[in-house]
Write an enzyme that holds these catalytic residues in place. Structure first.
Site, PDB file in Angstrom:
ATOM      1  N   GLY A 109       6.853  -5.425  -2.292  1.00 19.14           N
ATOM      2  CA  GLY A 109       8.089  -4.677  -2.471  1.00 19.14           C
ATOM      3  C   GLY A 109       8.269  -4.031  -3.829  1.00 19.14           C
ATOM      4  CB  CYS A 150     -19.884   9.086 -16.554  1.00 21.07           C
ATOM      5  SG  CYS A 150     -18.210   9.379 -15.934  1.00 21.07           S
ATOM      6  CB  CYS A 158     -17.134   6.599 -18.040  1.00 22.26           C
ATOM      7  SG  CYS A 158     -17.382   5.697 -16.520  1.00 22.26           S
ATOM      8  CG  ASP A 189      -1.160  -5.952   3.493  1.00 26.00           C
ATOM      9  OD1 ASP A 189      -0.508  -6.998   3.706  1.00 26.00           O
ATOM     10  OD2 ASP A 189      -0.654  -4.948   2.950  1.00 26.00           O
ATOM     11  CB  SER A 190       0.364  -9.235   7.094  1.00 26.91           C
ATOM     12  OG  SER A 190       1.287  -8.507   6.291  1.00 26.91           O
ATOM     13  N   GLY A 191      -0.316  -6.055   7.910  1.00 28.72           N
ATOM     14  CA  GLY A 191       0.102  -4.992   8.818  1.00 28.72           C
ATOM     15  C   GLY A 191       1.568  -4.650   8.663  1.00 28.72           C
ATOM     16  N   GLY A 192       2.345  -5.568   8.127  1.00 25.87           N
ATOM     17  CA  GLY A 192       3.777  -5.331   7.970  1.00 25.87           C
ATOM     18  C   GLY A 192       4.039  -4.048   7.209  1.00 25.87           C
ATOM     19  CG  PHE A 193       3.174  -1.920   2.860  1.00 28.43           C
ATOM     20  CD1 PHE A 193       4.404  -1.760   2.252  1.00 28.43           C
ATOM     21  CD2 PHE A 193       2.150  -1.042   2.531  1.00 28.43           C
ATOM     22  CE1 PHE A 193       4.614  -0.747   1.323  1.00 28.43           C
ATOM     23  CE2 PHE A 193       2.354  -0.034   1.607  1.00 28.43           C
ATOM     24  CZ  PHE A 193       3.590   0.112   1.011  1.00 28.43           C
ATOM     25  CG  HIS A 209     -15.275   8.368 -12.745  1.00 30.85           C
ATOM     26  ND1 HIS A 209     -15.850   7.936 -13.921  1.00 30.85           N
ATOM     27  CD2 HIS A 209     -13.991   8.682 -13.054  1.00 30.85           C
ATOM     28  CE1 HIS A 209     -14.955   7.996 -14.894  1.00 30.85           C
ATOM     29  NE2 HIS A 209     -13.824   8.450 -14.394  1.00 30.85           N
ATOM     30  CG  ASP A 212       5.383  -8.634   3.686  1.00 35.35           C
ATOM     31  OD1 ASP A 212       4.522  -8.207   4.492  1.00 35.35           O
ATOM     32  OD2 ASP A 212       5.519  -8.153   2.545  1.00 35.35           O
ATOM     33  CB  CYS A 261     -19.676   4.838 -13.827  1.00 31.21           C
ATOM     34  SG  CYS A 261     -19.249   6.540 -13.439  1.00 31.21           S
ATOM     35  CG  ASP A 278      -3.917  -3.660  -2.881  1.00 33.20           C
ATOM     36  OD1 ASP A 278      -2.959  -4.381  -3.199  1.00 33.20           O
ATOM     37  OD2 ASP A 278      -3.817  -2.749  -2.042  1.00 33.20           O
TER      38      ASP A 278
HETATM   39  N1  PRF Z   1       3.871  -6.113   1.648  1.00 31.43           N
HETATM   40  C1  PRF Z   1       2.638  -6.067   2.255  1.00 31.43           C
HETATM   41  N2  PRF Z   1       1.696  -5.191   1.857  1.00 31.43           N
HETATM   42  C2  PRF Z   1       1.979  -4.354   0.834  1.00 31.43           C
HETATM   43  C3  PRF Z   1       3.212  -4.355   0.175  1.00 31.43           C
HETATM   44  C4  PRF Z   1       4.225  -5.288   0.583  1.00 31.43           C
HETATM   45  O1  PRF Z   1       5.338  -5.376   0.057  1.00 31.43           O
HETATM   46  C5  PRF Z   1       3.140  -3.347  -0.807  1.00 31.43           C
HETATM   47  C6  PRF Z   1       4.212  -2.936  -1.746  1.00 31.43           C
HETATM   48  N3  PRF Z   1       3.741  -2.324  -2.905  1.00 31.43           N
HETATM   49  C7  PRF Z   1       1.865  -2.774  -0.705  1.00 31.43           C
HETATM   50  N4  PRF Z   1       1.180  -3.394   0.287  1.00 31.43           N
HETATM   51  N5  PRF Z   1       2.368  -6.900   3.257  1.00 31.43           N
END
Ligand code: PRF
Length: 374
Positions: free
Chosen positions: A219, A312, A307, A93-97, A338, A147, A309, A269
């Site tokens: 989002g 379990c 389950c 993931d880009s780090g934005g969130f 689990h 983003d 696994c 995820d």
């Molecule tokens: N943008 C980014 N990572 C994210 C989200 C997003 O909107 C969300 C929102 N559920 C989780 N992880 N870059």
């Protein structure tokens, strides 16, 4: 230009899809749940355990790995795959969130985001270019655009300029991407809970479609009512390019996952399964179970009786309850194992149901039982 990450639909049942994503580190069967490995580790899980539960791809995080141990160090040591001994696909993931989640510790500007580290308060700046550079250093198979994710109940007035900035940032990410042959770039559609704004975001990003190996829906699951999330998914997912994977970010609740698959989502995820596990809550076919509860004190049954696994098959509720109560590390390991297995298996079962054209029935049956309405 041939993209490094491709997708093939194998079967469809309504809007639900079963397919295969091909990446430089191998194939992923979809729909798929992706365990989150924020700090270059899926908390408590060894590589062997991840393979054992059927993980085909895991996540890493730009923000955390940039701060510690630093992406340049990871690059010098041969990249994230080698560093963490995981040779299957990785998505970063880009780090934005993560930066936006810092609240008052960050400031969003046109050039990027200024923020203070959650670790020591030190000052940093991540721009679209910097985020891509970090992800290039990490060497993930799938790189996410940088983003802005507005809070779930943001107004249209807030979201419109935010989408426009996210589009400008997307262009800068595309320009900055140095490893177009070996790392696939995913777009992130924003737009809150407004259909027309989702469409606007998708239209703007689609103009750069030849650069994207897939589309994420960002989002959502950020504080809006569930019905709004379902409505937006139902509206926007089918409008994303059919021949590319679609990824719903940050959703890991079984019922939400099945509804997302029904809308045409292929990847998901969430930190939820491992976070809940560390607090002693586990998934079962009959809903969540809080293992610390007194009622499991002498319960010799497994966490979930159906389950199959490793946990379990080998350990009782009473034993796991004891471990969690006295804060033994093994307790966290067993519940994490689990919960991850449960979600990965749920997606594998969904895949099978799609292939056999009985997804709707599968989904409804699961939800009825999970929500206790059977
Ligand atoms: N943008 C980014 N990572 C994210 C989200 C997003 O909107 C969300 C929102 N559920 C989780 N992880 N870059």
């Amino acid at each position: 230009m041939k993209l490094p990450v491709t997708y093939k639909i194998e079967d469809k049942d309504g809007k639900a899809r079963a397919g295969v994503i091909t990446t430089p580190h191998g194939e992923i069967e979809t729909p798929v749940f992706m365990p989150v490995g924020t700090q270059a580790t899926v908390k408590t899980m060894s590589k062997e355990e991840l393979l054992d539960i059927g993980s085909e791809i895991i996540l890493g995080n730009t923000y955390h790995l940039y701060l510690r141990p630093n992406d340049e160090l990871i690059a010098r040591l041969g990249g994230l795959h080698k560093f963490m001994n995981w040779d299957k696909p990785i998505l970063t993931d880009s780090g934005g969130f993560q930066v936006f989640s810092l609240g008052s510790l960050r400031k969003i500007k046109e050039e990027g985001v200024y923020f203070s580290s959650h670790i020591d308060g030190s000052k940093h700046f991540i721009s679209p270019e910097k985020s891509i550079q970090i992800q290039n250093n990490l060497g993930s198979d799938i790189v996410m655009l940088f983003d802005e994710c507005p809070p779930g109940l943001s107004t249209r007035e807030y979201i419109i300029p935010s989408i426009e900035r996210t589009t400008r940032w997307a262009k800068r990410c595309v320009e900055a991407h140095q490893k177009k042959d070996s790392q696939g770039l995913f777009a992130i559609v924003q737009g809150g809970i407004y259909e027309d704004l989702r469409q606007k975001s998708l239209d703007e990003l689609s103009q750069m479609d030849e650069n994207f190996s897939g589309y994420a829906i960002g989002g959502l699951a950020v504080g809006e009512p569930r019905e709004d999330m379902y409505r937006i998914l139902d509206y926007i997912v089918e409008k994303c390019p059919e021949e590319k994977p679609r990824y719903l970010m940050g959703v890991g609740e079984p019922v939400d996952m099945l509804n997302a698959v029904e809308s045409g989502i292929d990847m998901m995820d969430c930190v939820q399964p491992t976070r809940l596990a560390r607090h002693g809550t586990v998934f079962t076919k009959d809903g969540r179970l809080v293992i610390k509860s007194e009622r499991y004190k002498e319960d010799t049954k497994p966490l979930d009786e159906e389950c199959d696994c490793y946990v379990c098959k080998n350990y009782s509720r009473a034993y796991i309850r004891h471990l969690i109560k006295v804060q033994e590390v093994l307790g966290l390991r067993l519940t994490s194992y689990h919960n991850l297995y449960f979600l990965i298996k749920l997606m594998k079962d969904a895949r099978k149901a799609i292939k056999e054209k009985r997804f709707k029935e599968f989904k409804e049956k699961f939800i009825q039982r999970y929500e206790g309405k059977e």
